[in-house]
Write an enzyme that holds these catalytic residues in place. Structure first.
Site, PDB file in Angstrom:
ATOM      1  N   GLY A 265      45.325  37.707  33.355  1.00 45.32           N
ATOM      2  CA  GLY A 265      43.877  37.846  33.739  1.00 45.32           C
ATOM      3  C   GLY A 265      42.789  36.670  34.651  1.00 45.32           C
ATOM      4  O   GLY A 265      41.831  36.463  34.402  1.00 45.32           O
ATOM      5  N   LEU A 266      43.635  37.222  35.978  1.00 40.49           N
ATOM      6  CA  LEU A 266      42.927  36.592  37.415  1.00 40.49           C
ATOM      7  C   LEU A 266      41.804  37.681  37.907  1.00 40.49           C
ATOM      8  O   LEU A 266      41.473  36.734  38.619  1.00 40.49           O
ATOM      9  CB  LEU A 266      44.277  36.476  37.679  1.00 40.49           C
ATOM     10  CG  LEU A 266      45.892  35.520  37.484  1.00 40.49           C
ATOM     11  CD1 LEU A 266      46.879  36.143  37.719  1.00 40.49           C
ATOM     12  CD2 LEU A 266      45.036  34.671  37.469  1.00 40.49           C
TER      13      LEU A 266
ATOM     14  N   GLY B 140      36.305  40.293  36.763  1.00 39.67           N
ATOM     15  CA  GLY B 140      34.713  41.686  38.281  1.00 39.67           C
ATOM     16  C   GLY B 140      35.916  43.146  38.227  1.00 39.67           C
ATOM     17  O   GLY B 140      35.509  43.810  38.089  1.00 39.67           O
TER      18      GLY B 140
ATOM     19  N   ASN C  86      45.670  47.009  49.848  1.00 37.06           N
ATOM     20  CA  ASN C  86      45.240  46.080  49.427  1.00 37.06           C
ATOM     21  C   ASN C  86      46.247  44.612  50.727  1.00 37.06           C
ATOM     22  O   ASN C  86      45.135  43.672  51.165  1.00 37.06           O
ATOM     23  CB  ASN C  86      44.450  44.478  48.544  1.00 37.06           C
ATOM     24  CG  ASN C  86      43.647  45.613  47.709  1.00 37.06           C
ATOM     25  OD1 ASN C  86      44.327  45.717  46.455  1.00 37.06           O
ATOM     26  ND2 ASN C  86      42.362  45.710  47.703  1.00 37.06           N
TER      27      ASN C  86
ATOM     28  N   HIS D 105      44.772  33.693  43.741  1.00 41.24           N
ATOM     29  CA  HIS D 105      46.617  33.992  43.787  1.00 41.24           C
ATOM     30  C   HIS D 105      46.728  35.543  44.178  1.00 41.24           C
ATOM     31  O   HIS D 105      47.456  35.609  44.805  1.00 41.24           O
ATOM     32  CB  HIS D 105      46.394  34.573  42.656  1.00 41.24           C
ATOM     33  CG  HIS D 105      45.670  36.406  41.858  1.00 41.24           C
ATOM     34  ND1 HIS D 105      44.751  36.522  41.855  1.00 41.24           N
ATOM     35  CD2 HIS D 105      45.891  37.528  41.504  1.00 41.24           C
ATOM     36  CE1 HIS D 105      44.067  36.999  40.836  1.00 41.24           C
ATOM     37  NE2 HIS D 105      45.140  38.692  41.220  1.00 41.24           N
TER      38      HIS D 105
ATOM     39  N   GLU E 134      39.545  42.968  51.721  1.00 39.92           N
ATOM     40  CA  GLU E 134      40.075  43.218  50.523  1.00 39.92           C
ATOM     41  C   GLU E 134      41.074  44.716  51.232  1.00 39.92           C
ATOM     42  O   GLU E 134      41.796  45.752  50.518  1.00 39.92           O
ATOM     43  CB  GLU E 134      39.869  44.524  49.804  1.00 39.92           C
ATOM     44  CG  GLU E 134      38.682  43.076  48.795  1.00 39.92           C
ATOM     45  CD  GLU E 134      40.025  42.215  48.504  1.00 39.92           C
ATOM     46  OE1 GLU E 134      40.395  42.441  47.270  1.00 39.92           O
ATOM     47  OE2 GLU E 134      39.608  40.933  47.932  1.00 39.92           O
TER      48      GLU E 134
ATOM     49  N   HIS F  42      37.148  47.964  44.020  1.00 39.72           N
ATOM     50  CA  HIS F  42      37.273  47.502  45.404  1.00 39.72           C
ATOM     51  C   HIS F  42      36.143  49.423  45.372  1.00 39.72           C
ATOM     52  O   HIS F  42      36.569  50.329  44.432  1.00 39.72           O
ATOM     53  CB  HIS F  42      38.666  48.080  45.447  1.00 39.72           C
ATOM     54  CG  HIS F  42      39.691  46.721  46.086  1.00 39.72           C
ATOM     55  ND1 HIS F  42      40.620  46.598  44.788  1.00 39.72           N
ATOM     56  CD2 HIS F  42      38.818  45.615  46.441  1.00 39.72           C
ATOM     57  CE1 HIS F  42      40.545  45.575  45.367  1.00 39.72           C
ATOM     58  NE2 HIS F  42      39.711  44.898  46.199  1.00 39.72           N
TER      59      HIS F  42
ATOM     60  N   CYS G  74      45.797  51.933  44.549  1.00 39.90           N
ATOM     61  CA  CYS G  74      46.451  51.120  44.602  1.00 39.90           C
ATOM     62  C   CYS G  74      47.379  50.447  45.303  1.00 39.90           C
ATOM     63  O   CYS G  74      47.891  49.576  46.077  1.00 39.90           O
ATOM     64  CB  CYS G  74      45.911  49.799  43.946  1.00 39.90           C
ATOM     65  SG  CYS G  74      44.248  50.570  43.223  1.00 39.90           S
TER      66      CYS G  74
HETATM   67  O1  SUG Z   1      42.901  42.499  43.000  1.00 43.61           O
HETATM   68  N1  SUG Z   1      44.966  43.131  39.642  1.00 43.61           N
HETATM   69  C1  SUG Z   1      44.308  43.555  41.341  1.00 43.61           C
HETATM   70  C2  SUG Z   1      44.123  44.946  41.184  1.00 43.61           C
HETATM   71  C3  SUG Z   1      43.916  45.250  43.064  1.00 43.61           C
HETATM   72  C4  SUG Z   1      43.787  47.043  42.705  1.00 43.61           C
HETATM   73  N2  SUG Z   1      43.787  47.240  44.141  1.00 43.61           N
HETATM   74  C5  SUG Z   1      43.480  48.428  44.504  1.00 43.61           C
HETATM   75  N3  SUG Z   1      42.069  49.358  43.550  1.00 43.61           N
HETATM   76  N4  SUG Z   1      43.293  48.918  45.525  1.00 43.61           N
HETATM   77  C6  SUG Z   1      42.893  43.203  41.848  1.00 43.61           C
HETATM   78  O2  SUG Z   1      41.900  42.857  40.903  1.00 43.61           O
HETATM   79  C7  SUG Z   1      45.695  41.535  38.296  1.00 43.61           C
HETATM   80  C8  SUG Z   1      46.020  40.066  37.764  1.00 43.61           C
HETATM   81  C9  SUG Z   1      46.333  39.703  37.187  1.00 43.61           C
HETATM   82  O3  SUG Z   1      45.354  39.404  36.029  1.00 43.61           O
HETATM   83  O4  SUG Z   1      47.494  39.443  36.412  1.00 43.61           O
HETATM   84  C10 SUG Z   1      44.901  41.600  39.650  1.00 43.61           C
HETATM   85  O5  SUG Z   1      45.611  41.077  40.745  1.00 43.61           O
END
Ligand code: SUG
EC number: 3.5.3.23
Length: 448
Positions: A20-21, A24, A110, A137, A174, A250, A371
């Site tokens: 849940g990090l 958005g 990313n 993170h 990103e 993104h 992604c």
């Molecule tokens: O950065 N999710 C990533 C997902 C990245 C997706 N990448 C692209 N759209 N290119 C982020 O939000 C969630 C991790 C967590 O909640 O455990 C996370 O980092």
């Protein structure tokens, strides 16, 4: 000379969990604390890599990171042996332990922004590691990302690497998730399309009200300068702030481009007509004919796009010039999206086929097919200069599958992250992986 788009997919790391990090990112927030299955996640990713390789596409693999990141926890004041650091963090600051365990480096779109040699001033392929500064993170990924990319693309005659931009929100970067390249052929000069969410220094640009805009205009401009791109070969566009507020964190959640084609949602950008005109004229100057496929909001709403990840698809060129769209299973289960896709492929346009993949483990954290991959356009000579250990083959697929089966757990919750044994398991697995992929020493535990 022949040229290719090579997709390097992120291998899901052994600590994949739902922390849940990402405020958005709707999926990350709504699946917070659910138990995850790292083994299934890694196997789902590998199955996609294998399928694309079997279809004749060039496929590579990008290694995951060392997690938990004990060094990051030490920088935050936790001390003692590695086990004590983990136990202390679990007791006093669980969110920080969870962040230090995230397998988020799997979303390698990313990892960096990449400019092919045909676009750059010095004729080398340029990489800038993304600072991912918006989320703690993710901000700890870039040092290892840089070492891994350096080990994959080591030949300095062909590859140039830039460190991540300064680690402040004003240069929030990103990577390739907000960058697309249009071209007639991968080996020819193209137009690099940078999409930003806000400007850090120019107050005339609007900004989202609710969720953060992760990419700034100034970060995109810095990357273009570092890579030595010509002004005539670059287009900047602003993402519509209101879609960021609806969960489009993104640009690759609302648009995807390949070759001469941009596939996008009607609400994706600000000043869309101006942007399309600039893309058309700049691509024409390098001999290309820009085409756009707009998905109207009457057919697919922004909410449908966010839930299904229709645009987080891979748009791939086939030898006959037509294109194939790789979408997640969630597109098939959304009636409007699936109906739209049936119409699209049957319309006689450039996108002729859709292939569906089950990537649920990654999708539940907001990571779809696009992604999970970093695109690197390479000519034959450059491809031959890539570390061959990271290029997917049938035997590498078998080795990686067996490696996952041997080392990964099939269930992970917060309690598991607090188990110091997990760190030892992960280090053992990654040490073996660097041998399989012939990367040398890239992880903190291997170099300190
Ligand atoms: O950065 N999710 C990533 C997902 C990245 C997706 N990448 C692209 N759209 N290119 C982020 O939000 C969630 C991790 C967590 O909640 O455990 C996370 O980092």
């Amino acid at each position: 000379m022949k040229s290719y788009e090579v997709n390097f997919d992120g291998l899901v790391g052994p600590t994949h969990n739902y922390g849940g990090l990402s405020y958005g990112n709707v999926a990350s927030q709504s699946n917070s604390q659910q138990s995850s299955n790292p083994k299934e996640a890694a196997l789902q990713g590998l199955a996609k890599m294998k399928a694309l390789m079997d279809m004749g596409f060039q496929q590579g693999v990008l290694a995951p990171q060392e997690r938990p990141d004990v060094a990051a926890l030490r920088r935050l004041g936790f001390a003692g042996s590695d086990a004590q650091v983990i136990q202390q963090a679990a007791k006093e600051a669980m969110p920080l332990l969870v962040a230090s365990c995230s397998a988020s480096s799997m979303w390698v779109a990313n990892a960096a922004t990449v400019s092919p040699s045909a676009d750059t001033a010095d004729g080398r392929v340029h990489f800038t590691a993304a600072n991912l500064n918006c989320k703690y993170h993710r901000s700890i990924e870039h040092p290892t990302t840089s070492r891994v990319l350096g080990a994959m693309f080591a030949n300095q005659q062909h590859f140039a690497h830039h460190a991540a931009l300064p680690a402040v929100a004003q240069f929030g970067d990103e990577g390739a998730a907000n960058h697309t390249r249009f071209c007639r052929a991968y080996g020819e000069a193209g137009v690099e399309f940078f999409v930003f969410g806000r400007s850090a220094f120019d107050t005339r640009y609007p900004a989202p009200q609710k969720y953060p805009a992760r990419q700034t205009l100034e970060a995109s401009q810095a990357v273009a300068r570092l890579h030595g791109l010509r002004e005539e070969g670059v287009v900047y566009a602003q993402q519509n702030p209101s879609v960021i507020d609806q969960g489009v964190f993104h640009n690759d959640v609302i648009a995807v481009g390949n070759g001469e084609v941009l596939f996008y949602h009607e609400d994706a950008f600000l000043e869309t007509d101006k942007m399309l005109a600039e893309l058309t004229s700049k691509l024409a100057k390098v001999g290309g004919k820009f085409q756009s496929v707009c998905v109207p909001r009457s057919a697919v709403t922004v909410d449908d796009a966010v839930r299904s990840y229709l645009f987080n698809s891979q748009l791939l060129s086939r030898p006959d010039g037509s294109m194939l769209l790789i979408v997640p299973e969630e597109c098939r289960s959304n009636e409007r999206v699936w109906q739209y896709l049936q119409g699209l492929t049957g319309s006689g346009g450039v996108i002729r086929e859709v292939k569906v993949f089950d990537l649920k483990q990654s999708m539940q954290n907001g990571g779809g097919p696009a992604c999970l991959r970093l695109r690197v356009a390479l000519n034959e000579t450059e491809l031959a200069a890539v570390n061959p250990g990271v290029i997917m083959t049938a035997s590498l697929y078998d080795s990686l599958t067996q490696w996952v089966e041997r080392h990964y757990r099939d269930r992970m919750t917060e309690n598991d992250l607090a188990d110091p044994q997990l760190l030892l398991e992960c280090r053992g697995a990654l040490d073996e992986l660097t041998q399989v992929l012939k990367l040398g020493a890239v992880y903190p535990f291997q170099i300190n």
